[in-house]
Design a protein around this motif. Structure first.
Motif, PDB file in Angstrom:
ATOM      1  N   ALA A 133       9.468  -0.538  -3.900  1.00  0.00           N
ATOM      2  CA  ALA A 133       8.517  -0.122  -2.858  1.00  0.00           C
ATOM      3  C   ALA A 133       7.804   1.160  -3.249  1.00  0.00           C
ATOM      4  O   ALA A 133       6.581   1.307  -3.052  1.00  0.00           O
ATOM      5  CB  ALA A 133       9.254   0.068  -1.528  1.00  0.00           C
ATOM      6  N   LYS A 134       8.562   2.101  -3.815  1.00  0.00           N
ATOM      7  CA  LYS A 134       7.952   3.352  -4.260  1.00  0.00           C
ATOM      8  C   LYS A 134       6.954   3.102  -5.377  1.00  0.00           C
ATOM      9  O   LYS A 134       5.844   3.679  -5.395  1.00  0.00           O
ATOM     10  CB  LYS A 134       9.049   4.302  -4.717  1.00  0.00           C
ATOM     11  N   ASP A 135       7.308   2.204  -6.306  1.00  0.00           N
ATOM     12  CA  ASP A 135       6.402   1.892  -7.410  1.00  0.00           C
ATOM     13  C   ASP A 135       5.142   1.179  -6.898  1.00  0.00           C
ATOM     14  O   ASP A 135       4.031   1.447  -7.372  1.00  0.00           O
ATOM     15  CB  ASP A 135       7.133   1.022  -8.436  1.00  0.00           C
ATOM     16  N   HIS A 136       5.308   0.282  -5.901  1.00  0.00           N
ATOM     17  CA  HIS A 136       4.160  -0.423  -5.332  1.00  0.00           C
ATOM     18  C   HIS A 136       3.212   0.548  -4.612  1.00  0.00           C
ATOM     19  O   HIS A 136       1.996   0.451  -4.753  1.00  0.00           O
ATOM     20  CB  HIS A 136       4.667  -1.491  -4.353  1.00  0.00           C
ATOM     21  N   ALA A 137       3.801   1.492  -3.868  1.00  0.00           N
ATOM     22  CA  ALA A 137       2.980   2.494  -3.198  1.00  0.00           C
ATOM     23  C   ALA A 137       2.229   3.352  -4.208  1.00  0.00           C
ATOM     24  O   ALA A 137       1.035   3.676  -4.015  1.00  0.00           O
ATOM     25  CB  ALA A 137       3.841   3.371  -2.295  1.00  0.00           C
ATOM     26  N   ALA A 138       2.907   3.712  -5.297  1.00  0.00           N
ATOM     27  CA  ALA A 138       2.243   4.506  -6.332  1.00  0.00           C
ATOM     28  C   ALA A 138       1.120   3.715  -6.989  1.00  0.00           C
ATOM     29  O   ALA A 138       0.046   4.255  -7.291  1.00  0.00           O
ATOM     30  CB  ALA A 138       3.263   4.956  -7.377  1.00  0.00           C
ATOM     31  N   GLU A 139       1.342   2.402  -7.183  1.00  0.00           N
ATOM     32  CA  GLU A 139       0.302   1.566  -7.784  1.00  0.00           C
ATOM     33  C   GLU A 139      -0.924   1.461  -6.866  1.00  0.00           C
ATOM     34  O   GLU A 139      -2.069   1.540  -7.341  1.00  0.00           O
ATOM     35  CB  GLU A 139       0.876   0.173  -8.060  1.00  0.00           C
ATOM     36  N   GLU A 140      -0.674   1.304  -5.568  1.00  0.00           N
ATOM     37  CA  GLU A 140      -1.791   1.249  -4.622  1.00  0.00           C
ATOM     38  C   GLU A 140      -2.557   2.566  -4.600  1.00  0.00           C
ATOM     39  O   GLU A 140      -3.794   2.589  -4.529  1.00  0.00           O
ATOM     40  CB  GLU A 140      -1.272   0.915  -3.221  1.00  0.00           C
ATOM     41  N   GLU A 141      -1.810   3.674  -4.667  1.00  0.00           N
ATOM     42  CA  GLU A 141      -2.468   4.971  -4.703  1.00  0.00           C
ATOM     43  C   GLU A 141      -3.325   5.127  -5.949  1.00  0.00           C
ATOM     44  O   GLU A 141      -4.448   5.654  -5.906  1.00  0.00           O
ATOM     45  CB  GLU A 141      -1.427   6.087  -4.643  1.00  0.00           C
TER      46      GLU A 141
END
Length: 287
Positions: A133-141
């Motif tokens: 989830a943290k990696d997905h949020a970072a990717e979206e950012e």
């Protein structure tokens, strides 16, 4: 090619029909003009101008049709180009999604196979889900930042192009324009100096007017004080005059009384000649 030929044939037929309709619509106008020009000189009944207008109209109509066809060809070309670019973009997006999914699966396999360096235990599902989830949020950012960067880059290009256009326009100014601007600037400076001189004169006039008004105000106050003193003096004189008038009225009354007594004495003195009696009458009259 068959479709293009069919469209071309259809356009030619439509053009011919429109020309026939135009001719039919122009015919009543010509008849009206002929009726108006009956009985006028022959020079006024010449329809050569109308024939020239008709030729110009046909030429303009043909040009408009050619432009419409060129517009349709350009529109069709760009529609095909847009379609191809959209197809290529969709293919790239699918390819990127496949690569991203493969990379995410690879990372998950690596994470599941990993062990803690101290305890030797594998990574739990909860911790792995939190990391994903943290990696997905970072990717979206990162995607949002990339889009913002693209927009800013495009805006920067537009601003740079605008600045270049303005610089070229400024460099392209002719020397005559520059001299004209200098002359206009000089005339404006002269007008400004004239306005400043007029403003200084108005300020001087205002100062003199204020001084005159101050002097007149002081003089008016002094005259008011003098008027008050004179008014008081006039009241005193009027009071004294009223006393003198009263005194004069008393004296007049006494004078009239004495005159009456004198006349009575004269009247009585006609019949009395004895000095003793006259003296007695005078004594009685006094009392």
């Amino acid at each position: 090619m068959l479709i293009a030929a069919a469209l071309w044939t259809f356009n030619l037929q439509e053009q011919a029909a429109l020309l026939e309709l135009n001719e039919a619509l122009q015919r009543p106008g010509r008849q009206v003009l002929e009726q108006r020009n009956r009985g006028r000189p022959a020079i006024n009944r010449d329809l050569s101008r109308l024939d020239g207008a008709d030729a110009r109209y046909r030429s303009a109509l043909k040009m408009w049709i050619d432009l419409q066809e060129e517009k349709e060809r350009v529109t069709a070309h760009y529609q095909v180009t847009v379609f191809d670019m959209k197809a290529a973009l969709e293919g790239r997006i699918r390819r990127a999604e496949e690569i991203a999914a493969t990379f995410a699966h690879f990372k998950r396999e690596v994470a599941l196979a990993a062990e803690h360096s101290k305890t030797g235990r594998p990574v739990g599902e909860k911790a792995l889900a939190a990391l994903e989830a943290k990696d997905h949020a970072a990717e979206e950012e990162v995607q949002r930042v990339r889009l913002k960067n693209i927009h800013l880059a495009n805006a920067l290009k537009k601003l740079e192009a605008t600045i270049r256009d303005k610089e070229q326009l400024a460099e392209g100014l002719h020397l005559i324009d520059f001299e004209q601007l200098k002359i206009e600037n000089q005339s404006l400076n002269e007008k400004i100096e004239e306005r400043n001189e007029e403003l200084i004169k108005l300020r001087k006039k205002t100062t003199v007017t204020v001084q005159i008004l101050t002097h007149m105000k002081e003089k008016l106050q002094f005259i008011e004080y003098e008027n008050q003193a004179l008014l008081q003096q006039l009241q005193e004189l009027e009071a004294a005059l009223a006393g003198r008038r009263d005194e004069l009225a008393g004296l007049k009354a006494t004078r009239d009384k004495m005159r009456q007594q004198g006349r009575q004495i004269k009247d009585n003195s006609v019949f009395v000649t004895n000095p003793m009696l006259l003296q007695d009458i005078q004594v009685n009259t006094q009392f």
